[in-house]
Design a protein around this motif. Sequence first.
Motif, PDB file in Angstrom:
ATOM      1  N   LEU A  94       0.760   3.760  -3.317  1.00 55.83           N
ATOM      2  CA  LEU A  94       0.295   5.130  -3.135  1.00 55.83           C
ATOM      3  C   LEU A  94       1.450   6.129  -3.242  1.00 55.83           C
ATOM      4  O   LEU A  94       1.278   7.222  -3.785  1.00 55.83           O
ATOM      5  CB  LEU A  94      -0.394   5.259  -1.775  1.00 55.83           C
ATOM      6  CG  LEU A  94      -1.691   4.466  -1.597  1.00 55.83           C
ATOM      7  CD1 LEU A  94      -2.159   4.529  -0.153  1.00 55.83           C
ATOM      8  CD2 LEU A  94      -2.767   4.992  -2.530  1.00 55.83           C
ATOM      9  N   LEU A 119       1.634   9.365  -5.781  1.00 52.78           N
ATOM     10  CA  LEU A 119       1.781  10.709  -5.237  1.00 52.78           C
ATOM     11  C   LEU A 119       3.096  11.348  -5.682  1.00 52.78           C
ATOM     12  O   LEU A 119       3.167  12.559  -5.887  1.00 52.78           O
ATOM     13  CB  LEU A 119       1.707  10.668  -3.711  1.00 52.78           C
ATOM     14  CG  LEU A 119       0.352  10.262  -3.113  1.00 52.78           C
ATOM     15  CD1 LEU A 119       0.457  10.107  -1.605  1.00 52.78           C
ATOM     16  CD2 LEU A 119      -0.718  11.283  -3.462  1.00 52.78           C
ATOM     17  N   ALA A 142       0.822  -1.209   0.000  1.00 53.84           N
ATOM     18  CA  ALA A 142       0.000   0.000   0.000  1.00 53.84           C
ATOM     19  C   ALA A 142       0.857   1.261   0.000  1.00 53.84           C
ATOM     20  O   ALA A 142       0.571   2.218  -0.729  1.00 53.84           O
ATOM     21  CB  ALA A 142      -0.938  -0.007   1.211  1.00 53.84           C
ATOM     22  N   THR A 173      -5.050   9.198   2.539  1.00 51.44           N
ATOM     23  CA  THR A 173      -4.473   7.864   2.366  1.00 51.44           C
ATOM     24  C   THR A 173      -3.546   7.484   3.511  1.00 51.44           C
ATOM     25  O   THR A 173      -3.524   6.313   3.920  1.00 51.44           O
ATOM     26  CB  THR A 173      -3.706   7.798   1.037  1.00 51.44           C
ATOM     27  OG1 THR A 173      -2.758   8.886   0.976  1.00 51.44           O
ATOM     28  CG2 THR A 173      -4.643   7.864  -0.144  1.00 51.44           C
ATOM     29  N   GLU A 174      -2.802   8.426   4.042  1.00 54.53           N
ATOM     30  CA  GLU A 174      -1.932   8.106   5.176  1.00 54.53           C
ATOM     31  C   GLU A 174      -2.754   7.667   6.383  1.00 54.53           C
ATOM     32  O   GLU A 174      -2.430   6.676   7.046  1.00 54.53           O
ATOM     33  CB  GLU A 174      -1.069   9.318   5.529  1.00 54.53           C
ATOM     34  CG  GLU A 174       0.000   9.638   4.479  1.00 54.53           C
ATOM     35  CD  GLU A 174       0.713  10.932   4.765  1.00 54.53           C
ATOM     36  OE1 GLU A 174       0.453  11.529   5.843  1.00 54.53           O
ATOM     37  OE2 GLU A 174       1.529  11.375   3.931  1.00 54.53           O
ATOM     38  N   ALA A 212      -3.168  12.760  -0.114  1.00 53.97           N
ATOM     39  CA  ALA A 212      -2.034  12.275   0.673  1.00 53.97           C
ATOM     40  C   ALA A 212      -2.412  12.144   2.145  1.00 53.97           C
ATOM     41  O   ALA A 212      -2.103  11.132   2.794  1.00 53.97           O
ATOM     42  CB  ALA A 212      -0.838  13.207   0.504  1.00 53.97           C
TER      43      ALA A 212
END
Length: 404
Positions: A152, A156, A148, A287-288, A284
Amino acid sequence: MSAAPTATGGDGPVPPPRTAVPGGSAESPKLDGTAATSPAVDPRTAGAEGEVAWPAAVPIAESAEPVVAEAEPGRVRWDPAERRARASQSFWTAAVGVPAIFSVLRLGVEAGGELQTTLLLVANVGPVNLLAGFLTTAARLLSTGLVAVFALGAVLAVSADRLPPGTRRRPLFARWADITPAWVVLASFLLALITWPLLYLPLLLPAFAAAFQLRPGRLHERVVPRLLLIGALFAGYGWLMLPTLRQAVQQGDESLALALIVVPPLLALFIAGPLPGMVIRPLASVTEVAVLATLVWAAVPVISTPVLPLTVTTVGPESGPTEDVRGHVVTTDDVNMVILQERGGVRYVPVDLVRAQVLCPSEEELPRHQLRIHDFHVEDSLLEGMGRRVRPVHRIDAACRTPV
């Protein structure tokens, strides 16, 4: 005006010392040793009385001007090398520290939160056994987190590269993806390939396309060969998954399996970046937090998974009634067998009273789906499926079904 004296050497004439250095002290010594009180002058224009002329053939170094980095008010500009070092340190700290923390938490949870039982487990469960138990049960969680982050982070990173330089700070996952070697990313996907259940392996297709930025345009520069290659890939995937899709449709209650088989290959065609600039920063942050929450949610069963095998031990005298003790054997010596009971508590059973012992599966190991992919059960990983071919599943002993 007389010419200034010069010293001679092997390399030609040596210029005399300068009268004053720009920016230095006003009191610079003359040739005769006395201090000069006049202000500093340019050596090129020197030549008046009391001044020393600078030879025309000797170049003069210009004074260096301080380099001032333009920065926004109230904001510190970090050096790119320092950013990479900080990102690398945080990544490897998480990769090494998380397994150690999970191993300690597993012992505490399995002990039921009791200090003395935890100390008993710590004294008898070696670090090698603990590491082996963690890798067999938490390898899926570790590979999921790495896949993951890399998928991602790559999206990004390629999106942040399209922004004007210095406008925004690069997201955390993008910095991790930048400092991670390609072989580490590939190793994380291989770990997921052999440890994930077969039902979830299609999710690796869009993740791999995102991590390595594989777009359809990179297959071939011409449209027709590109479409033929995509069609061949989908045909191979269909041959592999078509029997499972047919079984899922016939059973009727396998909507999750249908979605996991059909959607990921289509998503792999469009998952690669870049993304619009306005969504990079919100995406960002979201997703974090989402990856962290998912890992915490997935870590709960990993922490609660027993480190020791589950057994049923038959205890009793040679001529008399027997009792089945269900639990985990901690240690055995010449006097007692120490069993951590499934319902809590530690029981010391004399070894002379042990009559039989069988190994039992836990409830989490029982299958929930009836789907297969070419003789492999969808809930098994490739590693487990190959192991079952070498050692087929034995019938569960009747003692394992007996209620406690």
